[in-house]
Design a protein around this motif. Structure first.
Motif, PDB file in Angstrom:
ATOM      1  N   ARG A  25      77.440 115.924   7.111  1.00 39.69           N
ATOM      2  CA  ARG A  25      76.391 116.464   6.361  1.00 39.69           C
ATOM      3  C   ARG A  25      75.205 115.276   6.430  1.00 39.69           C
ATOM      4  O   ARG A  25      74.030 115.511   6.746  1.00 39.69           O
ATOM      5  N   PRO A  26      75.557 114.520   5.567  1.00 41.03           N
ATOM      6  CA  PRO A  26      74.439 113.262   5.489  1.00 41.03           C
ATOM      7  C   PRO A  26      73.909 112.901   6.980  1.00 41.03           C
ATOM      8  O   PRO A  26      72.611 112.375   7.113  1.00 41.03           O
ATOM      9  N   ILE A  27      74.528 112.986   7.954  1.00 34.86           N
ATOM     10  CA  ILE A  27      74.031 112.594   9.548  1.00 34.86           C
ATOM     11  C   ILE A  27      73.027 113.594   9.984  1.00 34.86           C
ATOM     12  O   ILE A  27      71.893 113.342  10.312  1.00 34.86           O
ATOM     13  N   VAL A  28      73.279 114.850   9.686  1.00 37.08           N
ATOM     14  CA  VAL A  28      72.288 116.130   9.953  1.00 37.08           C
ATOM     15  C   VAL A  28      71.243 115.944   8.988  1.00 37.08           C
ATOM     16  O   VAL A  28      69.880 115.723   9.455  1.00 37.08           O
ATOM     17  N   LEU A  29      71.231 115.547   7.626  1.00 37.76           N
ATOM     18  CA  LEU A  29      70.222 115.329   6.877  1.00 37.76           C
ATOM     19  C   LEU A  29      69.204 114.260   7.066  1.00 37.76           C
ATOM     20  O   LEU A  29      67.898 114.140   7.109  1.00 37.76           O
ATOM     21  N   ALA A  30      69.815 113.036   7.634  1.00 39.71           N
ATOM     22  CA  ALA A  30      69.188 111.732   8.073  1.00 39.71           C
ATOM     23  C   ALA A  30      68.399 112.198   9.252  1.00 39.71           C
ATOM     24  O   ALA A  30      67.207 111.814   9.405  1.00 39.71           O
ATOM     25  N   ALA A  31      68.948 113.008  10.112  1.00 46.75           N
ATOM     26  CA  ALA A  31      68.240 113.325  11.523  1.00 46.75           C
ATOM     27  C   ALA A  31      67.179 114.081  11.378  1.00 46.75           C
ATOM     28  O   ALA A  31      65.905 114.035  11.332  1.00 46.75           O
ATOM     29  N   ILE A  32      67.192 115.004  10.269  1.00 50.48           N
ATOM     30  CA  ILE A  32      66.221 116.118   9.937  1.00 50.48           C
ATOM     31  C   ILE A  32      64.965 115.109   9.281  1.00 50.48           C
ATOM     32  O   ILE A  32      63.676 115.341   9.428  1.00 50.48           O
ATOM     33  N   SER A  33      65.379 114.213   8.464  1.00 52.89           N
ATOM     34  CA  SER A  33      64.519 113.252   7.559  1.00 52.89           C
ATOM     35  C   SER A  33      63.672 112.584   8.374  1.00 52.89           C
ATOM     36  O   SER A  33      62.434 112.423   8.318  1.00 52.89           O
ATOM     37  N   LYS A  34      64.288 111.927   9.370  1.00 52.91           N
ATOM     38  CA  LYS A  34      63.534 111.063  10.396  1.00 52.91           C
ATOM     39  C   LYS A  34      62.826 111.654  10.953  1.00 52.91           C
ATOM     40  O   LYS A  34      61.431 111.031  11.236  1.00 52.91           O
ATOM     41  N   ARG A  35      63.185 112.945  11.489  1.00 56.66           N
ATOM     42  CA  ARG A  35      62.181 113.674  12.593  1.00 56.66           C
ATOM     43  C   ARG A  35      61.080 114.195  11.764  1.00 56.66           C
ATOM     44  O   ARG A  35      59.978 114.401  12.285  1.00 56.66           O
ATOM     45  N   PHE A  36      61.399 114.897  10.593  1.00 58.15           N
ATOM     46  CA  PHE A  36      60.206 115.701   9.929  1.00 58.15           C
ATOM     47  C   PHE A  36      59.465 115.103   8.624  1.00 58.15           C
ATOM     48  O   PHE A  36      58.351 115.699   8.339  1.00 58.15           O
ATOM     49  N   TYR A  37      59.822 114.110   8.394  1.00 55.45           N
ATOM     50  CA  TYR A  37      59.168 113.610   7.050  1.00 55.45           C
ATOM     51  C   TYR A  37      58.429 112.390   7.418  1.00 55.45           C
ATOM     52  O   TYR A  37      57.878 111.705   6.257  1.00 55.45           O
ATOM     53  N   GLY A  38      58.019 112.037   8.708  1.00 54.55           N
ATOM     54  CA  GLY A  38      56.922 111.220   8.920  1.00 54.55           C
ATOM     55  C   GLY A  38      57.019 109.931   8.694  1.00 54.55           C
ATOM     56  O   GLY A  38      57.606 109.511   7.615  1.00 54.55           O
ATOM     57  N   GLU A  39      56.640 108.961   9.498  1.00 51.33           N
ATOM     58  CA  GLU A  39      56.606 107.767   9.180  1.00 51.33           C
ATOM     59  C   GLU A  39      55.232 107.003   8.915  1.00 51.33           C
ATOM     60  O   GLU A  39      54.305 107.701   9.743  1.00 51.33           O
ATOM     61  N   ARG A  40      55.022 106.096   8.119  1.00 47.27           N
ATOM     62  CA  ARG A  40      53.774 105.600   8.020  1.00 47.27           C
ATOM     63  C   ARG A  40      53.314 104.980   9.446  1.00 47.27           C
ATOM     64  O   ARG A  40      53.932 104.188  10.096  1.00 47.27           O
ATOM     65  N   ARG A  41      51.974 104.974   9.877  1.00 48.56           N
ATOM     66  CA  ARG A  41      51.561 104.405  11.019  1.00 48.56           C
ATOM     67  C   ARG A  41      50.793 103.340  10.806  1.00 48.56           C
ATOM     68  O   ARG A  41      50.211 103.103   9.827  1.00 48.56           O
ATOM     69  N   ASN A  42      50.855 102.401  11.615  1.00 48.74           N
ATOM     70  CA  ASN A  42      50.144 101.044  11.204  1.00 48.74           C
ATOM     71  C   ASN A  42      48.671 101.089  12.144  1.00 48.74           C
ATOM     72  O   ASN A  42      48.741 101.657  12.991  1.00 48.74           O
ATOM     73  N   ASN A  43      47.742 101.099  11.319  1.00 47.95           N
ATOM     74  CA  ASN A  43      46.467 101.087  11.512  1.00 47.95           C
ATOM     75  C   ASN A  43      45.836  99.703  12.231  1.00 47.95           C
ATOM     76  O   ASN A  43      44.633  99.277  11.769  1.00 47.95           O
ATOM     77  N   ASP A  44      46.556  99.037  12.942  1.00 46.72           N
ATOM     78  CA  ASP A  44      46.112  97.866  13.527  1.00 46.72           C
ATOM     79  C   ASP A  44      45.022  98.220  14.535  1.00 46.72           C
ATOM     80  O   ASP A  44      44.756  98.971  15.289  1.00 46.72           O
TER      81      ASP A  44
END
Length: 182
Positions: free
Chosen positions: A163-182
């Motif tokens: 379950r933690p693997i599935v939840l981590a995959a969902i979190s990584k894909r759907f909860y967005g990462e901060r973009r670098n505004n360089d």
């Protein structure tokens, strides 16, 4: 990876007892915001990935839920927490399992572990996306079990992903990462 076989018809008949103690409708009423009623879906809806219709106040469309009953709780039985993800529905025909099937009309998947009445409720579209992305890796990495029809004419395959693997995959894909505004 380990491979096991178990009969489909016996498990399907067992899973039809999905209203045991009213547990599943109570879970859905409590955990789907605005839910006011839960109805069991018919056999024709089952092929669409719908076991329950959850009606919410102030909405016109019901929420659909596909229930995955488990006769064991893997935490008690194996000391780990996994979600059974169907890779192949009919191996002999290369028919994909429900986890990868984007034609399903499912809103949520509810795994219900009967011995402990523990449960996991996830949005299907998010699960579908990460399963399509990671299933090949998960199938190679985690336990697989086949299930056959009682006459042995067809087989399906489930991959038991922690379950933690599935939840981590969902979190990584759907909860967005901060973009670098360089």
């Amino acid at each position: 990876m380990s491979l096991h076989d178990y009969g489909f018809e016996a498990l399907y008949r067992w899973s039809e007892g999905k209203d045991i103690s009213g547990g599943i409708p109570a879970i859905l009423l409590k955990n789907i915001p605005g839910a006011v009623d839960v109805k069991s879906a018919g056999n024709e809806d089952d092929k669409k990935g719908i076991d329950y219709w959850v009606y919410r106040k102030n909405t016109k469309r019901a929420v659909t839920v596909d229930v995955k009953n488990r006769s064991i709780d893997p935490i008690d039985s194996f000391g780990s927490d996994d979600l059974a993800l169907e890779r192949w529905s009919v191996i002999e025909q290369n028919k994909i399992g429900w986890t990868l099937d984007d034609s399903k009309e499912t809103d949520f998947i509810l795994w219900f572990f009967h011995p402990t009445e523990r449960w996991v409720l996830l949005p299907f579209v998010q699960l579908l996306a990460v399963a399509q992305e990671h299933m090949t890796t998960w199938e190679a990495q985690y336990i697989n079990k086949t299930q056959s029809s009682d006459d042995g004419r067809w087989h399906s395959l489930c991959v038991f992903v922690p379950r933690p693997i599935v939840l981590a995959a969902i979190s990584k894909r759907f909860y967005g990462e901060r973009r670098n505004n360089d």
